[in-house]
Design a protein around this motif. Structure first.
Motif, PDB file in Angstrom:
ATOM      1  N   LEU A 247      -7.811   3.507  -2.192  1.00 60.60           N
ATOM      2  CA  LEU A 247      -8.592   3.155  -1.013  1.00 60.60           C
ATOM      3  C   LEU A 247      -8.500   4.255   0.031  1.00 60.60           C
ATOM      4  CD1 LEU A 247      -7.235  -0.501  -0.513  1.00 60.60           C
ATOM      5  CD2 LEU A 247      -9.228   0.213  -1.846  1.00 60.60           C
TER       6      LEU A 247
ATOM      7  N   VAL B 249      -3.372   4.521  -1.028  1.00 65.89           N
ATOM      8  CA  VAL B 249      -4.240   4.900   0.091  1.00 65.89           C
ATOM      9  C   VAL B 249      -4.270   6.417   0.158  1.00 65.89           C
ATOM     10  CG1 VAL B 249      -4.720   4.677   2.537  1.00 65.89           C
ATOM     11  CG2 VAL B 249      -3.494   2.845   1.335  1.00 65.89           C
TER      12      VAL B 249
ATOM     13  N   THR C 173       0.743   5.369   0.597  1.00 63.39           N
ATOM     14  CA  THR C 173      -0.078   6.510   0.986  1.00 63.39           C
ATOM     15  C   THR C 173       0.305   7.689   0.109  1.00 63.39           C
ATOM     16  OG1 THR C 173       1.533   7.082   2.672  1.00 63.39           O
ATOM     17  CG2 THR C 173      -0.328   5.749   3.352  1.00 63.39           C
TER      18      THR C 173
ATOM     19  N   PHE D   8       0.855  -1.179   0.000  1.00 60.86           N
ATOM     20  CA  PHE D   8       0.000   0.000   0.000  1.00 60.86           C
ATOM     21  C   PHE D   8       0.888   1.225   0.000  1.00 60.86           C
ATOM     22  CE2 PHE D   8      -2.171  -3.500   1.915  1.00 60.86           C
ATOM     23  CZ  PHE D   8      -3.501  -3.385   1.519  1.00 60.86           C
TER      24      PHE D   8
ATOM     25  N   PHE E 159      -1.835  -0.980  -4.057  1.00 57.53           N
ATOM     26  CA  PHE E 159      -2.937  -0.061  -3.773  1.00 57.53           C
ATOM     27  C   PHE E 159      -2.407   1.310  -3.382  1.00 57.53           C
ATOM     28  CE2 PHE E 159      -4.470  -4.296  -2.690  1.00 57.53           C
ATOM     29  CZ  PHE E 159      -5.681  -4.344  -3.376  1.00 57.53           C
TER      30      PHE E 159
ATOM     31  N   GLU F  37     -10.692   1.448   4.274  1.00 56.51           N
ATOM     32  CA  GLU F  37     -10.769   0.339   3.312  1.00 56.51           C
ATOM     33  C   GLU F  37      -9.442  -0.417   3.264  1.00 56.51           C
ATOM     34  OE1 GLU F  37     -13.885   2.481   0.172  1.00 56.51           O
ATOM     35  OE2 GLU F  37     -11.725   2.785  -0.024  1.00 56.51           O
ATOM     36  N   ALA F  38      -8.344   0.330   3.304  1.00 57.21           N
ATOM     37  CA  ALA F  38      -7.021  -0.306   3.269  1.00 57.21           C
ATOM     38  C   ALA F  38      -6.822  -1.185   4.492  1.00 57.21           C
ATOM     39  CB  ALA F  38      -5.931   0.761   3.195  1.00 57.21           C
TER      40      ALA F  38
ATOM     41  N   LYS G 129      -8.573  -4.422   3.977  1.00 55.73           N
ATOM     42  CA  LYS G 129      -7.795  -5.246   3.045  1.00 55.73           C
ATOM     43  C   LYS G 129      -6.597  -5.874   3.742  1.00 55.73           C
ATOM     44  CE  LYS G 129      -8.693  -4.565  -1.587  1.00 55.73           C
ATOM     45  NZ  LYS G 129      -9.753  -5.536  -1.604  1.00 55.73           N
TER      46      LYS G 129
ATOM     47  N   ILE H  86       3.344  -0.871   4.078  1.00 53.41           N
ATOM     48  CA  ILE H  86       2.720   0.427   3.806  1.00 53.41           C
ATOM     49  C   ILE H  86       3.808   1.463   3.597  1.00 53.41           C
ATOM     50  CG2 ILE H  86       0.897   2.008   4.525  1.00 53.41           C
ATOM     51  CD1 ILE H  86       0.372   0.104   6.898  1.00 53.41           C
TER      52      ILE H  86
END
Lengths: 244, 244
Positions: free
Chosen positions: B96, B138, B84, B82, B136, B100-101, B104, B117
């Motif tokens: 996300l 974030v 940010t 993920f 993803f 939501e993250a 997940k 992250i």
């Protein structure tokens, strides 16, 4: 009747110690569209030159901060009050999470009631006296073995939950659709043919089932049309054909 | 099978600038029961004496921080990543919210996948290159007129959501786990090197951004370790090296 904006929660720092933290609180408030800051008996007086740098541009909030020396003045205009605190042992006040508190605040504002949120001093937190007149306790879920939240970070969490509670539910994010089957299929054919020519399937043990595994792998990847166009070029380049 | 604890998300600070912020990040992690901190190319080297005071007792996290100089090392062992970032303009990665993250991540951990992250440098945030290989994005909902979150506060919000999400049961599913990041990374290196040699990047208009697109395409595919083994063989065969 006040308008919606002026009903947004007041952030009340009770006997804050460090100017640096007051600045960080202002920044966090600005991040989540709050601007009503009140300072009850800040240790080092007010204004405090240490607050500016950490406010990182949220100077309008510092400039508009209301200085008070009594709780009643600090909470002026607030009709529903929340106090952030570890869960108190002897209290019959309702204890909420930040998320629950944010929902209560949104309901209150919808009814025309301005919320005020108390945050205690860095070292010691709010006293029983500070808590006496508030309506709700807000306790953040934290690691019980390391539960001391920085003041600005407590404000961040509460402000964030307030902000999120006011958002309309987000539209689900539609990812790019995978390519239509015929594009997948012609890519697989390109790949298979290239592998055939390169002798990939001549290796003992590499058979029809290997071909199926490759097809499965490509299907699983859910490549888009753009992806496949790129991958066609990748294969052409790897096998040494003139890149297009 | 790793235990639940070691699967908790790794917090990866990418080129962090201020030791003070690294300390605050450690404190925030401890507040929410995270302890796997990784530092990718911190500006002022590591260890950094400015980190201790703001860690406020989270010294075990600073002491255990893993220093890395490549993204692949910084994300070692992570199988779902993920980043940010403000919502990127040109990206098809799913975006996300922190909430939501967090869901997940909980699902991933329930499947045995360790999340990583990424948090970018204070001033500039993550670059397109940093984002290329992550699964993803974030993006935190913030006031559009004052959207710059302090690094530690971004970590607070993500860690808080992770912690709170653990209080509700997570839904298990998905059979084949994607390969760990380092395997993805070495596959990408193999692919890039082979394309370099075949002249792929000599074509006008095929530049660093093409490389990023490829990385993104591969990340998006969420290949398993078996998939990657097979694809290594595919590349070797296509470039005409003796198939293994």
């Amino acid at each position: 009747m006040q308008n919606q904006e002026s009903l947004a929660p007041a952030v009340v720092l009770v006997r804050p110690q460090l100017g640096m933290n007051i600045g960080m609180v202002a920044r966090a408030m600005a991040n989540f569209a709050l601007d009503d800051l009140r300072l009850l008996a800040p240790r080092d007086g007010w204004p405090n030159p240490d607050a500016g740098p950490t406010a990182a541009g949220a100077d309008h909030i510092l400039a508009g901060a209301r200085l008070a020396d009594r709780m009643g003045d600090a909470l002026a205009g607030c009709r529903i009050t929340f106090a952030t605190s570890a869960r108190p042992r002897h209290s019959r006040k309702p204890v909420l999470t930040p998320r629950e508190a944010a929902e209560k605040m949104r309901e209150a504002v919808a009814q025309g009631l301005k919320p005020g949120i108390l945050f205690g001093p860095e070292r010691s937190g709010l006293t029983a006296d500070d808590l006496a007149a508030t309506d709700f306790i807000v306790t953040c879920p934290v690691n019980p073995d390391f539960s001391s939240l920085n003041l600005a970070q407590a404000v961040v969490l509460m402000s964030y939950e307030w902000y999120v509670a006011g958002e309309a539910p987000a539209a689900p994010h539609e990812a790019d659709p995978p390519a239509p089957f015929n594009e997948m299929d012609s890519f697989l054919t390109h790949l298979d043919d290239s592998l055939e020519k390169s002798g990939y399937f001549d290796v003992p043990g590499r058979t029809a089932s290997t071909k199926r595994s490759l097809a499965g792998l490509i299907a699983h990847a859910r490549f888009t049309s753009d992806d496949l166009r790129m991958l066609h070029g990748v294969i052409r380049s790897l096998v040494g054909r003139q890149p297009d």
